[in-house]
Design a protein around this motif. Structure first.
Motif, mmCIF file in Angstrom:
data_model
loop_
_atom_site.group_PDB
_atom_site.id
_atom_site.type_symbol
_atom_site.label_atom_id
_atom_site.label_comp_id
_atom_site.label_asym_id
_atom_site.label_seq_id
_atom_site.Cartn_x
_atom_site.Cartn_y
_atom_site.Cartn_z
ATOM 1 N N PRO A 218 32.778 37.825 34.194
ATOM 2 C CA PRO A 218 33.896 38.330 34.999
ATOM 3 C C PRO A 218 33.868 37.931 36.482
ATOM 4 O O PRO A 218 34.923 37.662 37.059
ATOM 5 C CB PRO A 218 33.791 39.851 34.842
ATOM 6 C CG PRO A 218 33.178 40.030 33.499
ATOM 7 C CD PRO A 218 32.178 38.909 33.374
ATOM 8 N N ALA A 219 32.705 37.869 37.092
ATOM 9 C CA ALA A 219 32.708 37.570 38.531
ATOM 10 C C ALA A 219 33.105 36.110 38.810
ATOM 11 O O ALA A 219 33.792 35.825 39.793
ATOM 12 C CB ALA A 219 31.346 37.878 39.139
ATOM 13 N N TYR A 220 32.671 35.186 37.939
ATOM 14 C CA TYR A 220 33.111 33.786 38.146
ATOM 15 C C TYR A 220 34.635 33.716 38.001
ATOM 16 O O TYR A 220 35.321 33.057 38.774
ATOM 17 C CB TYR A 220 32.491 32.834 37.113
ATOM 18 C CG TYR A 220 30.989 32.908 36.966
ATOM 19 C CD1 TYR A 220 30.140 32.429 37.962
ATOM 20 C CD2 TYR A 220 30.402 33.434 35.809
ATOM 21 C CE1 TYR A 220 28.756 32.487 37.817
ATOM 22 C CE2 TYR A 220 29.025 33.495 35.659
ATOM 23 C CZ TYR A 220 28.208 33.025 36.655
ATOM 24 O OH TYR A 220 26.848 33.091 36.506
ATOM 25 N N LYS A 221 35.120 34.422 36.984
ATOM 26 C CA LYS A 221 36.557 34.400 36.708
ATOM 27 C C LYS A 221 37.322 34.999 37.898
ATOM 28 O O LYS A 221 38.360 34.466 38.308
ATOM 29 C CB LYS A 221 36.822 35.209 35.431
ATOM 30 C CG LYS A 221 38.268 35.361 35.040
ATOM 31 C CD LYS A 221 38.813 34.063 34.455
ATOM 32 C CE LYS A 221 40.108 34.209 33.694
ATOM 33 N NZ LYS A 221 41.178 34.873 34.383
ATOM 34 N N ALA A 222 36.781 36.069 38.446
ATOM 35 C CA ALA A 222 37.442 36.709 39.593
ATOM 36 C C ALA A 222 37.514 35.734 40.765
ATOM 37 O O ALA A 222 38.536 35.644 41.454
ATOM 38 C CB ALA A 222 36.676 37.969 39.996
ATOM 39 N N ALA A 223 36.443 34.986 40.991
ATOM 40 C CA ALA A 223 36.450 34.003 42.091
ATOM 41 C C ALA A 223 37.530 32.954 41.843
ATOM 42 O O ALA A 223 38.267 32.572 42.758
ATOM 43 C CB ALA A 223 35.078 33.332 42.213
ATOM 44 N N LEU A 224 37.654 32.509 40.605
ATOM 45 C CA LEU A 224 38.657 31.482 40.289
ATOM 46 C C LEU A 224 40.061 32.053 40.398
ATOM 47 O O LEU A 224 40.975 31.382 40.899
ATOM 48 C CB LEU A 224 38.407 30.893 38.900
ATOM 49 C CG LEU A 224 37.064 30.165 38.773
ATOM 50 C CD1 LEU A 224 36.891 29.595 37.380
ATOM 51 C CD2 LEU A 224 36.922 29.060 39.810
ATOM 52 N N ASP A 225 40.236 33.283 39.965
ATOM 53 C CA ASP A 225 41.561 33.904 40.098
ATOM 54 C C ASP A 225 41.949 34.042 41.575
ATOM 55 O O ASP A 225 43.129 34.076 41.912
ATOM 56 C CB ASP A 225 41.593 35.281 39.420
ATOM 57 C CG ASP A 225 41.538 35.155 37.893
ATOM 58 O OD1 ASP A 225 41.757 34.036 37.379
ATOM 59 O OD2 ASP A 225 41.274 36.171 37.228
ATOM 60 N N ALA A 226 40.945 34.125 42.433
ATOM 61 C CA ALA A 226 41.238 34.212 43.869
ATOM 62 C C ALA A 226 41.475 32.810 44.456
ATOM 63 O O ALA A 226 41.646 32.670 45.668
ATOM 64 C CB ALA A 226 40.097 34.915 44.584
ATOM 65 N N GLY A 227 41.411 31.784 43.619
ATOM 66 C CA GLY A 227 41.754 30.433 44.082
ATOM 67 C C GLY A 227 40.567 29.549 44.434
ATOM 68 O O GLY A 227 40.740 28.484 45.041
ATOM 69 N N CYS A 228 39.375 29.963 44.070
ATOM 70 C CA CYS A 228 38.178 29.180 44.409
ATOM 71 C C CYS A 228 38.333 27.732 43.921
ATOM 72 O O CYS A 228 38.678 27.488 42.776
ATOM 73 C CB CYS A 228 36.973 29.852 43.754
ATOM 74 S SG CYS A 228 35.412 29.133 44.232
ATOM 75 N N GLU A 229 38.050 26.773 44.798
ATOM 76 C CA GLU A 229 38.343 25.361 44.506
ATOM 77 C C GLU A 229 37.313 24.681 43.624
ATOM 78 O O GLU A 229 37.609 23.691 42.977
ATOM 79 C CB GLU A 229 38.417 24.568 45.824
ATOM 80 C CG GLU A 229 39.595 24.926 46.691
ATOM 81 C CD GLU A 229 40.929 24.496 46.098
ATOM 82 O OE1 GLU A 229 40.935 23.632 45.198
ATOM 83 O OE2 GLU A 229 41.959 25.046 46.528
ATOM 84 N N MET A 230 36.064 25.154 43.679
ATOM 85 C CA MET A 230 35.015 24.442 42.943
ATOM 86 C C MET A 230 34.120 25.403 42.159
ATOM 87 O O MET A 230 34.039 26.583 42.461
ATOM 88 C CB MET A 230 34.129 23.647 43.922
ATOM 89 C CG MET A 230 34.792 22.402 44.466
ATOM 90 S SD MET A 230 33.682 21.424 45.514
ATOM 91 C CE MET A 230 32.332 21.030 44.406
ATOM 92 N N VAL A 231 33.435 24.826 41.175
ATOM 93 C CA VAL A 231 32.446 25.579 40.396
ATOM 94 C C VAL A 231 31.170 24.746 40.330
ATOM 95 O O VAL A 231 31.228 23.527 40.134
ATOM 96 C CB VAL A 231 32.946 25.836 38.955
ATOM 97 C CG1 VAL A 231 31.859 26.486 38.097
ATOM 98 C CG2 VAL A 231 34.195 26.711 38.957
ATOM 99 N N MET A 232 30.021 25.400 40.504
ATOM 100 C CA MET A 232 28.736 24.710 40.334
ATOM 101 C C MET A 232 28.088 25.193 39.042
ATOM 102 O O MET A 232 28.068 26.393 38.762
ATOM 103 C CB MET A 232 27.798 25.011 41.505
ATOM 104 C CG MET A 232 26.476 24.252 41.436
ATOM 105 S SD MET A 232 25.300 24.772 42.720
ATOM 106 C CE MET A 232 26.090 24.148 44.186
ATOM 107 N N THR A 233 27.557 24.260 38.280
ATOM 108 C CA THR A 233 26.892 24.646 37.029
ATOM 109 C C THR A 233 25.491 25.187 37.328
ATOM 110 O O THR A 233 24.935 24.952 38.399
ATOM 111 C CB THR A 233 26.751 23.458 36.063
ATOM 112 O OG1 THR A 233 25.894 22.477 36.652
ATOM 113 C CG2 THR A 233 28.097 22.850 35.739
ATOM 114 N N ALA A 234 24.937 25.878 36.336
ATOM 115 C CA ALA A 234 23.617 26.486 36.493
ATOM 116 C C ALA A 234 22.530 25.551 35.952
ATOM 117 O O ALA A 234 22.809 24.618 35.216
ATOM 118 C CB ALA A 234 23.590 27.808 35.735
#
Ligand code: BGC
Length: 721
Positions: A218-234
């Protein structure tokens, strides 16, 4: 540059130019960098040519307007098509003005200040030339052995989600293209990096898809819903497949299910790590797996740069796969306006004016006062100005209070505890001794501490972990304070003086050896640049403590993981028909943590009464109001955090005993009372069922309201169809 021009730019690029856009290298590879690092170790055999560097798409870790402008200028000269570099860096809890570490920010439960801290970090970083920050880190954490818990806001999916949104808003603002002083955010580490087995960094993560979806995603999704431009893999595996080569996570979930169309970057060296993980036999196979799984940028290894062309020629991948990734990177450059102004906000004159301004330090101070959590207070705090204080401990006058991931911050700028206390007591009433190092003690240090303590009315102990003891690669199997400090506490406690302990640390600790010997404990975490000032104001009651834990403090490490939103089990402790032995429990310690989620004391006391629900039933399209009256019973104004939890009593799959659904802060004057209202809707009652559909169950729900996850008033209602 408009979309059509971007497409023609992509078409103008040679296949090598495209492939090289996908590598990210550290600053020292670039002409114009002041710090020419040595390419040693695993980097030594990267085997990349100057051409790769000249065509690369982004750089990691550059900052400082002068250097960034130099690097970009030189790069534009060397790059045939004049494609600017994206400048990325880890701006995690401040740039030069350092805020408390994220776990501490979590304990403030203050979304506005969290957003403000990210906005300030973005502003300082932007004038220094940074375009993208590798933040927020939103990994859910339940194991304090893991050093990186200090980078997260804690153990609750809902709370982590609302903080993720706040940080993204703070970094990016509402319009990255037109707003000045903003940086693009990169949420990390996708996915579930916060659940490594045994709390050991980089270790295996294995969990059910339900657990992943319910708690960790949920927290990654929340960041993306807020418009976050990038994602870093683990770095870790998820269900047996390293996240960086995990198609199910990247293409199926992120891209297809969530519709994320921003840039996906690996963590440092993680593509090549597919080899030691044991899913790729060589760099070529690592590159193949990562690009097929959907990864755009490879950070700090060269598997793509050296192999994508061959893979294309062999027919293993199509050029369009590479185009997709390159295009996303070009789009981000366009969004940041880099084709028009490749230097964006980098500005030497503004650096001097903006960085570490008075206003920025004030926000750092406010956030530090709200992040500290008062864990214990046996009628000793607040301190009185006339008392003679012995300030003792390795953190008494130590600038190591910024915490990890504060690369640009300087310990010299930090207000130490001694400096903070100086403004509170007359010189002759403040005696200081170091007492010991963080991890060692000698007889002279101990003698000095005892002699200083003997002269004082109250001992203030400043104890904790060096910043390097948490953060990346900072796992610990024993989470007590180091022996040397425990010895110091033990010796001082024999003087029969009152002891106030202030803790500096990056994780919930096992406090045995400290808690029973201290009359008060203030958990200050790594409080940042203004830490000493904030702690002094809290100790003397100029500010009333209001922080509340967002990660449980275990009794001992053997209880880990211990978190509030756990299941009941079939043999819960304390059930009416429970046997003495055959219940789910430890023989030697309680099941509950030493300090639970949501816990924190104040210098005043709050009473809770008149808990009510507006109805006994909730329909799927309706709502329900839960209300409670909170009263300040003491004689000091204070801020109380009212928390609301829900339990689905009978589910199709087992539901946690409590789940945080809402919270509200109220500031109350002495004697003042206020009714706090929360609205509940069916949406908050949904969960992942056996077939992973996300729906709610009709039936009975419990509602709990209170000052922490344990001391609550219970109500109940029924969800009806
Ligand atoms: C960390 C990331 C960080 C990256 C770049 C890695 O070692 O895991 O969190 O963003 O380095 O500095």
């Amino acid at each position: 540059m408009n979309e059509d021009k971007l497409i023609s730019l992509l078409h103008e690029m040679t296949i090598d130019e495209k492939i090289h856009q996908l590598i990210q290298l550290a600053t020292f590879f670039y002409e114009g960098a002041s710090d020419k690092g040595e390419i040693t170790g695993p980097l030594g055999d990267m085997g990349i040519s100057k051409e790769v560097v000249n065509n690369s798409g982004s750089v990691l870790g550059a900052s400082g307007a002068k250097e960034v402008i130099n690097i970009q200028k030189q790069h534009l000269k060397n790059n045939r098509l004049g494609i600017p570099l994206l400048i990325m860096a880890d701006i995690v809890h401040g740039f030069k003005t350092i805020f408390p570490v994220p776990l501490a920010i979590g304990c403030s439960w203050d979304l506005e200040l969290a957003e403000k801290s990210a906005e300030i970090a973005a502003k300082e970083a932007a004038v220094s030339g940074v375009h993208v920050t590798f933040a927020p880190m939103v990994d859910l954490v339940r194991d304090p052995r893991w050093g990186r818990v200090m980078e997260s806001t804690g153990e609750d999916p809902y709370l982590n989600g609302v903080f993720a949104e706040a940080f993204v808003r703070g970094f990016q603002g509402s319009n990255l293209t037109n707003e000045k002083y903003r940086v693009a955010a990169c949420v990390k580490h996708f996915a579930a990096y916060g659940a490594p087995e045994g709390g050991r960094d980089y270790n295996t993560v294995d969990m059910s898809e339900r657990q992943l979806r319910e708690s960790y995603l949920p927290a990654y999704k929340a960041a993306l819903d807020a418009g976050c431009e990038m994602v870093m893999t683990a770095f870790n595996t998820v269900d047996g497949i390293p996240a960086t080569g995990n198609k199910k996570l990247m293409r199926d979930l992120l891209r297809d299910e969530w519709g994320f169309d921003g840039v996906l970057i690996s963590d440092w060296g993680a593509v090549k790590e597919l080899i030691p993980h044991g899913v790729a036999k060589d760099e070529q196979e690592a590159a193949l797996k990562a690009i097929r799984a959907g990864l755009d940028i490879e950070m700090m290894t060269a598997c793509y740069a050296k192999n994508l062309r061959t893979l294309m020629e062999k027919g293993e991948i199509s050029e369009s796969l590479i185009d997709e990734s390159v295009f996303r990177i070009l789009q981000l450059k366009q969004k940041l306006g880099l084709f028009e102004n490749p230097y964006r906000d980098a500005n030497e004159a503004e650096e001097k004016e903006i960085i570490m301004s008075e206003a920025h330090r004030e926000t750092a101070y406010s956030l530090a006062t709200k992040s500290c959590v008062l864990l214990k207070n046996e009628n000793i705090l607040p301190l009185q100005p006339q008392q003679k204080i012995a300030l003792i401990g390795p953190f008494a006058d130590n600038g190591d209070i910024l915490g990890q991931w504060s690369w640009h911050g300087s310990r010299d700028d930090a207000v130490t505890f001694q400096e903070g206390l100086k403004s509170k007591v007359a010189d002759n009433n403040l005696l200081v001794a170091q007492g010991c190092e963080v991890e060692s003690i000698n007889a002279a240090q101990l003698d000095e501490a005892l002699s200083v303590a003997n002269q004082a009315d109250v001992i203030v102990l400043a104890l904790g972990e060096r910043s390097e003891m948490s953060g990346e690669a900072g796992s610990r199997a024993d989470i007590r304070l180091p022996e040397a400090q425990l010895k110091l506490v033990d010796q001082l406690s024999k003087l029969n003086k009152r002891i106030v302990t202030v803790l500096i640390n990056g994780r919930p600790l096992d406090l045995h050896g400290v808690v029973e010997k201290s009359d008060a404990i203030l958990e200050a975490w790594f409080p940042g640049t203004e830490g000493g000032r904030a702690v002094a104001d809290l100790l003397y009651g100029d500010v009333n403590p209001s922080g509340r834990l967002t990660m449980s403090f275990p009794h001992t490490v053997g209880q880990v993981p211990v978190y509030y939103n756990h299941f009941n089990t079939g043999r819960p402790q304390g059930a009416e028909d429970a046997q003495i032995r055959y219940v789910s429990q430890y023989l030697d310690i309680p099941n509950e943590p030493l300090y639970p989620f949501g816990f924190g004391l104040s210098y005043t006391t709050f009473s809770y009464h008149n808990a009510t629900l507006s109805a006994n039933t909730l329909s799927r399209d309706g709502d329900l109001t839960a209300s409670i009256t909170v009263k300040n019973e003491g004689d000091m104004a204070g801020e109380e955090l009212v928390q609301l939890y829900v339990r689905d009593v009978v589910g199709e799959v087992v539901r946690p005993l409590k789940e945080l659904k809402a919270f509200e802060k109220v500031t109350l004057q002495p004697g003042e009372e206020r009714v706090v209202h929360f609205t509940l809707t069916e949406d908050q009652l949904k969960y992942y069922h056996a077939d992973l559909t996300y729906i709610s169950d009709p039936g009975e729900f419990s509602v709990y309201i209170g000052p922490n996850s344990q001391d609550v008033t219970e109500l109940s209602f029924e969800l009806v169809d």
